[in-house]
Every structure is written in structure tokens, then in C-alpha cells.
Design an enzyme around this catalytic site. Structure first.
Site, PDB file in Angstrom:
ATOM      1  N   CYS A   1      -0.603   6.720   8.694  1.00 14.59           N
ATOM      2  CA  CYS A   1      -0.927   5.494   8.133  1.00 14.59           C
ATOM      3  C   CYS A   1      -2.207   5.770   6.958  1.00 14.59           C
ATOM      4  O   CYS A   1      -2.036   6.757   6.514  1.00 14.59           O
ATOM      5  CB  CYS A   1      -1.484   4.344   9.335  1.00 14.59           C
ATOM      6  SG  CYS A   1      -2.703   5.162  10.432  1.00 14.59           S
TER       7      CYS A   1
ATOM      8  N   ARG B   1       0.872  -1.330   0.028  1.00 12.77           N
ATOM      9  CA  ARG B   1       0.101  -0.071   0.127  1.00 12.77           C
ATOM     10  C   ARG B   1       1.005   1.460  -0.325  1.00 12.77           C
ATOM     11  O   ARG B   1       0.660   2.373  -0.698  1.00 12.77           O
ATOM     12  CB  ARG B   1      -1.009  -0.034   1.364  1.00 12.77           C
ATOM     13  CG  ARG B   1      -2.039  -0.821   1.174  1.00 12.77           C
ATOM     14  CD  ARG B   1      -3.193  -0.834   2.564  1.00 12.77           C
ATOM     15  NE  ARG B   1      -3.977   0.302   2.254  1.00 12.77           N
ATOM     16  CZ  ARG B   1      -4.421   0.940   3.372  1.00 12.77           C
ATOM     17  NH1 ARG B   1      -4.437   0.344   4.339  1.00 12.77           N
ATOM     18  NH2 ARG B   1      -5.044   2.144   3.277  1.00 12.77           N
TER      19      ARG B   1
END
Length: 284
Positions: free
Chosen positions: A232, A176
Site C-alpha cells: 500500500c 492514488r
């Protein structure tokens, strides 16, 4: 009673009936937001209250601010008071997702000026593994008043991220971060200049946290007085990295609560792809 930031199932079992202790069940599944409440009702540590990531530990989603924006301080204080938490209480948080959700509560309470909070090492599965009791009884906490003492220096907003000349640390999975895939947010990649430290690298087998010495060694890519910004996808798993820094005795880390999902809500913000591992920054 002795109290540290990380407690064992054995410690919690011995202190289960302490009147100044609040146990918080933070189990949550991003793919099934009602699953946490279901598993809590099916069985939880006796006396534990349930705090939902999206209903209790996040504010309303808006155009900006990310998928799990921070609740406003007054609302969060009311939530903590309803959970029976005030300045006299010690809090132990647990989940069954590697303690990322528990770390969110740990960070929020410290942000609100309440540092008598710990995470249960090994989570709910670790508790069950020891054969300790599980309850299906409902819990009605005694209503109290939580008085916040907000530590505003613990977080940054998007503008400060843009101005930051130091290190940014992305807690998401490497693929990711690299922009190879993005199953949740609308755009893939990372904030330019960020390095990757996947939050689960802080854990050993069985959802146990690595030792402070191990964590200190693995986070030695941070220079002294670095004051890194951690993020994040939505400000949740970055709290696990902040907890790891805390265990390692490394100070100065700050949270970008909106994280990647806030960053990409501004079309003009640049995006970077590719690999830049934190390990590459470690001293040779």
C-alpha cells in the site's frame, strides 16, 4: 473459549472479563497522529490498552523503509510484553478506521509467531452501536514476557519485489494507484505490473467485513499457488487485504512492509501510472 480471527461485539461483551484476553485499541488518524490517544482517553472498550500506530506498531523512519517501517523484533516483543501480551493470551484488536490499524496489529502478531489474535468486526463504532459499555479509566497491563517466533517468510523486501515474477496487489485508493493524485507521498503512481484492490472493498456497510464466501469470490483473480506480494502506501492498509485473504481461506500472500513510500525512496526505481484493476483478472 471459542476464538476466531473475526469476533463480533456480542462475543467480546460476553468475554470482556476473561483473564486470558487482551483488548487492543488501535485507533489512529494519519492526518492527526495524536487523535487516537485523545479518543482513547475520551472513551474505550473497558480494559483495552492503547497501541499507537507510529509509536508502538512502527519503527523509526529513516531514508529507506517507508513511512511506517516495521519495528525491530526485540523492540516489538518488548512493546507486546508491556501491553500484557504473551503466548497464553488471546488478543482482540479494534480501531474506528475500517480495521486497517487493527489489521496491522493482527499481521504483526502473526509475523511474530502469535496467531491467537482477532479483529473486532465493526470496530469501536460497532461496539457503541450495540450500547455496550465505554470506559475512561486508565489501564495498566500486567507486565509479561513476549517471546517472538518470527515468521520471516511473511514479508519481502524491495529487492524481492524487483525479482518477483508473480502478482503485486496495491491496496490504495484507485486514484492514488493510478497516479491521478498523491496527497501523502512525494511521487504518484504504482509499482510496475501491480494491480489495484482497494482495501475498503473488503468491507460491507458499517465497517463490517464481507463474508468469507464473498471475499473468496472477489479475490478469485489470484491463481492457486500465486503467493502474491501485497503493498500500500506504508505497509498498513495492505494488512487489511491480507486479513481479507485470511478470512477467505486464501494462503500465500506476503507483505512488502515499506510499500510505495519505500519503493519511491530509491530514485532509480521505475514508476507506472494508469489503471489495471484486479477485477479484470477474474476468470470469465
Amino acid at each position: 473459549m471459542f476464538f476466531s480471527s473475526l469476533v463480533s461485539p456480542q462475543w467480546l461483551r460476553e468475554h470482556l472479563d476473561d483473564p486470558d484476553l487482551v483488548i487492543a485499541d488501535c485507533r489512529f488518524d494519519l492526518a492527526d497522529p495524536e487523535a487516537g490517544r485523545r479518543v482513547y482517553e475520551a472513551g474505550h472498550i473497558p480494559g483495552a490498552v492503547y497501541l499507537d500506530l507510529e509509536r508502538d506498531l512502527s519503527g523509526p523512519v529513516q531514508e529507506h523503509g517507508g513511512r511506517h517501517p516495521l519495528p525491530d523484533e526485540e523492540t516489538l516483543a518488548e512493546t507486546m510484553g508491556r501491553a500484557g501480551i504473551d503466548e497464553r493470551k488471546k488478543v482482540v484488536a479494534y480501531d474506528d478506521q475500517g480495521e486497517a490499524m487493527a489489521a496491522r496489529l493482527w499481521w504483526l502478531l502473526r509475523y511474530m509467531g502469535h496467531d491467537r489474535v482477532a479483529i473486532l468486526d465493526g470496530g469501536f463504532s460497532g461496539w457503541v452501536h450495540h450500547g455496550y459499555p465505554v470506559s475512561q479509566e486508565g489501564v495498566t497491563p500486567k507486565l509479561t514476557r513476549f517471546v517472538p517466533r518470527v515468521q520471516s517468510e511473511m514479508k519481502v523486501d524491495m529487492d524481492e519485489v524487483k525479482r518477483h515474477s508473480g502478482l503485486l496487489v496495491d491496496a490504495r485508493e484507485p486514484d492514488r494507484y493510478q497516479g491521478i493524485r498523491e496527497p501523502i507521498d512525494q511521487k504518484a503512481g504504482h509499482i510496475p505490473g501491480a494491480v489495484n484492490r482497494f482495501w475498503k472493498e473488503n468491507l460491507a456497510e458499517g465497517q463490517h467485513w464481507k463474508s468469507p464466501a464473498e471475499l473468496k469470490k472477489e479475490w478469485d483473480f489470484l491463481r492457486e499457488e500465486e503467493q502474491p506480494i501485497l503493498y500500500c502506501g506504508s505497509g498498513v492498509t495492505a494488512c487489511a487485504n491480507l486479513f481479507a485473504l485470511h478470512l477467505a481461506g486464501v494462503k500465500g500472500g506476503r507483505l512488502y512492509p515499506g510499500s510505495w513510500s519505500d519503493w519511491i525512496s530509491y530514485p532509480e526505481n521505475p514508476i507506472e501510472t494508469g489503471e489495471r484493476s484486479a477485477a479484470a483478472l477474474r476468470p470469465k
